[in-house]
Design a protein around this motif. Structure first.
Motif, PDB file in Angstrom:
ATOM      1  N   GLY A   1       0.838  -1.213   0.000  1.00  0.00           N
ATOM      2  CA  GLY A   1       0.000   0.000   0.000  1.00  0.00           C
ATOM      3  C   GLY A   1       0.865   1.252   0.000  1.00  0.00           C
ATOM      4  O   GLY A   1       0.597   2.208  -0.728  1.00  0.00           O
ATOM      5  N   PHE A   2       1.923   1.220   0.810  1.00  0.00           N
ATOM      6  CA  PHE A   2       2.804   2.390   0.897  1.00  0.00           C
ATOM      7  C   PHE A   2       3.521   2.619  -0.434  1.00  0.00           C
ATOM      8  O   PHE A   2       3.561   3.737  -0.946  1.00  0.00           O
ATOM      9  N   MET A   3       4.072   1.540  -1.002  1.00  0.00           N
ATOM     10  CA  MET A   3       4.817   1.680  -2.254  1.00  0.00           C
ATOM     11  C   MET A   3       3.889   2.137  -3.395  1.00  0.00           C
ATOM     12  O   MET A   3       4.275   2.951  -4.222  1.00  0.00           O
ATOM     13  N   ASN A  43       1.443   4.032  -3.239  1.00  0.00           N
ATOM     14  CA  ASN A  43       0.957   5.400  -3.077  1.00  0.00           C
ATOM     15  C   ASN A  43       2.072   6.436  -3.010  1.00  0.00           C
ATOM     16  O   ASN A  43       1.857   7.552  -2.533  1.00  0.00           O
ATOM     17  N   ARG A  44       3.272   6.058  -3.486  1.00  0.00           N
ATOM     18  CA  ARG A  44       4.387   7.004  -3.414  1.00  0.00           C
ATOM     19  C   ARG A  44       4.108   8.305  -4.157  1.00  0.00           C
ATOM     20  O   ARG A  44       4.647   9.349  -3.806  1.00  0.00           O
ATOM     21  N   MET A  45       3.266   8.235  -5.190  1.00  0.00           N
ATOM     22  CA  MET A  45       3.053   9.457  -5.972  1.00  0.00           C
ATOM     23  C   MET A  45       2.414  10.572  -5.144  1.00  0.00           C
ATOM     24  O   MET A  45       2.566  11.740  -5.457  1.00  0.00           O
ATOM     25  N   VAL A  46       1.751  10.194  -4.044  1.00  0.00           N
ATOM     26  CA  VAL A  46       1.170  11.215  -3.168  1.00  0.00           C
ATOM     27  C   VAL A  46       2.272  12.131  -2.611  1.00  0.00           C
ATOM     28  O   VAL A  46       2.041  13.300  -2.336  1.00  0.00           O
ATOM     29  N   SER A  47       3.483  11.578  -2.483  1.00  0.00           N
ATOM     30  CA  SER A  47       4.573  12.349  -1.875  1.00  0.00           C
ATOM     31  C   SER A  47       5.468  13.043  -2.898  1.00  0.00           C
ATOM     32  O   SER A  47       6.506  13.581  -2.540  1.00  0.00           O
ATOM     33  N   LEU A  48       5.044  13.046  -4.175  1.00  0.00           N
ATOM     34  CA  LEU A  48       5.876  13.671  -5.212  1.00  0.00           C
ATOM     35  C   LEU A  48       6.154  15.148  -4.954  1.00  0.00           C
ATOM     36  O   LEU A  48       7.146  15.684  -5.429  1.00  0.00           O
TER      37      LEU A  48
END
Lengths: 200, 212
Positions: free
Chosen positions: B41-43, B45-50
């Motif tokens: 789930g974390f990997m 959703n990495r784009m949220v932290s772009l």
């Protein structure tokens, strides 16, 4: 096209991981922070997730997140001391370049928009490319050297702090909720809640 | 669970992960599978932290006087207030939206441009308190949301219009995408007027606080 986009995004994630590494190093070096080891470890673990997580098993990635949560639970994470900015530098630069200081901001906005709108690369790649171009533009304008880029990167990452990584964790919570069968709607509502109030 | 965690004064990240753990365990997922879901789930959703990529630029500009320059610029336009800046941004936002250009601008516009300008406009007459700084920041982010929420259906090929049209069709109430756009216009205009009033009230409030 999708492979290309994914590879570009992967490069961006690794770059973000390096930002976190800088935050980890500077958190360790911050003698004034009583929990500097915990705070440094906190950023180091995020650096590992972003730089190497792609090649680790997701079980290990999950375990790393649990360690991060434990650090947070036992209050081992604090912003610490962030060096103040020198007003003089700001005044001098503004005197020299005036309103051109806005150029990188405008670049960032317009370029991200153009890439999202007129290429097939998508909005995410757009934000990343625009961020890098505007950084180069800012560097040229302000004559900032690599040391300043490093200093400001770690300063910004540390001051945004754990609040900055929270949206992604909330989205992750949404994934866990969905896997556990809690209504998808609830998950989305929660992950959207904090999303962008943080970055301004 | 989340509410209890916050009530106990626990750190936010701990609360979120504990909530995930408890939810998973209660629904019968074993611990190792939970770790896998959590990691994936974390990997995913990495784009949220772009947005972290934009921080070095904002940091360098801040060091070299972005805020001072914004103050100088706003001072030349004496009548600009935080509320009026939000009015202008919202107008641009909605008009661009009608032409299919989605600004989606928290990361690109609000943080690097609109918020510093509004902050500068706010402190022309006197210093801002920490609370006022936060209030302006919050309003800046909210302006983006108002524009996005009320004006995104102004463009006929926007994904939201297509989603509404296809959902309504599948539910047995076919609607015309052009009709959705047509009915969005009054909504966008009324919401714009309300936002202008809202911003005006906010300016007045700021002014009153500063006079005290």
């Amino acid at each position: 096209m999708d492979t290309l986009i994914n590879n570009i995004l992967l490069a961006f994630y690794i770059l973000i991981g390096l930002f976190f590494l800088a935050a980890a190093i500077e958190s360790w070096r911050d003698q004034s922070n009583p929990v500097r080891w915990g705070t440094g470890l906190f950023w180091l673990l995020f650096a590992i997730l972003f730089c190497c997580g792609q090649w680790l098993s997701n079980t290990i990635n999950g375990a790393i997140i649990i360690i991060i949560a434990l650090l947070s639970l036992f209050k081992q994470v604090r912003v610490g001391h962030i060096r103040d900015l020198d007003e003089k530098v700001a005044q001098q630069t503004v005197k020299r370049i005036g309103n051109w200081i806005f150029l990188p901001s405008i670049f960032l906005a317009v370029l991200a928009l153009l890439i999202a709108q007129f290429t097939n690369l998508g909005g995410q790649v757009g934000i990343g490319v625009a961020a890098i171009v505007s950084l180069i533009c800012a560097q040229i304008l302000t004559k900032a050297n690599v040391k300043i880029v490093y200093e400001d990167t770690q300063r910004m990452v540390r001051s945004v702090g754990s609040a900055g990584i929270l949206p992604q964790l909330l989205a992750t919570l949404g994934v866990v909720f969905t896997a556990s069968g809690v209504g998808q709607v609830t998950a989305k509502a929660i992950s959207g809640l904090f999303l962008l109030e943080i970055i301004c | 669970m989340i509410v209890i965690g916050f009530a106990l004064g626990l750190d936010t990240i701990a609360v979120v992960i504990i909530a995930a753990l408890v939810t998973a365990l209660v629904s019968g997922i074993d611990f190792v599978s939970f770790l896998t879901i959590l990691g994936k789930g974390f990997m995913d959703n990495r784009m949220v932290s772009l947005f972290f990529l934009t921080l070095p630029t904002i940091g360098i500009l801040e060091r070299h006087g972005l805020k001072q320059a914004a103050v100088n610029l706003i001072k030349k336009m004496k009548k600009l207030t935080p509320g009026r800046i939000f009015d202008i941004y919202l107008a641009i936002r909605e008009i661009a939206g009608a032409f299919g250009i989605s600004l989606q601008g928290h990361v690109q516009f609000i943080a690097p441009l609109i918020n510093p300008m509004a902050q500068a406009a706010g402190k022309i007459n006197s210093k801002l308190t920490a609370l006022e700084v936060d209030q302006i920041k919050g309003r800046a982010a909210a302006t983006e949301n108002f524009g996005n929420f009320f004006a995104q259906n102004l463009f006929v090929a926007s994904s939201s219009v297509l989603l509404i049209a296809s959902t309504m069709k599948s539910l047995g109430h076919p609607v015309d995408p052009n009709g959705i756009v047509l009915y969005t216009f009054p909504v966008a205009i009324i919401s714009y007027i309300l936002c202008v009033l809202y911003n005006h009230v906010f300016d007045q409030k700021l002014l009153n606080q500063q006079e005290k």
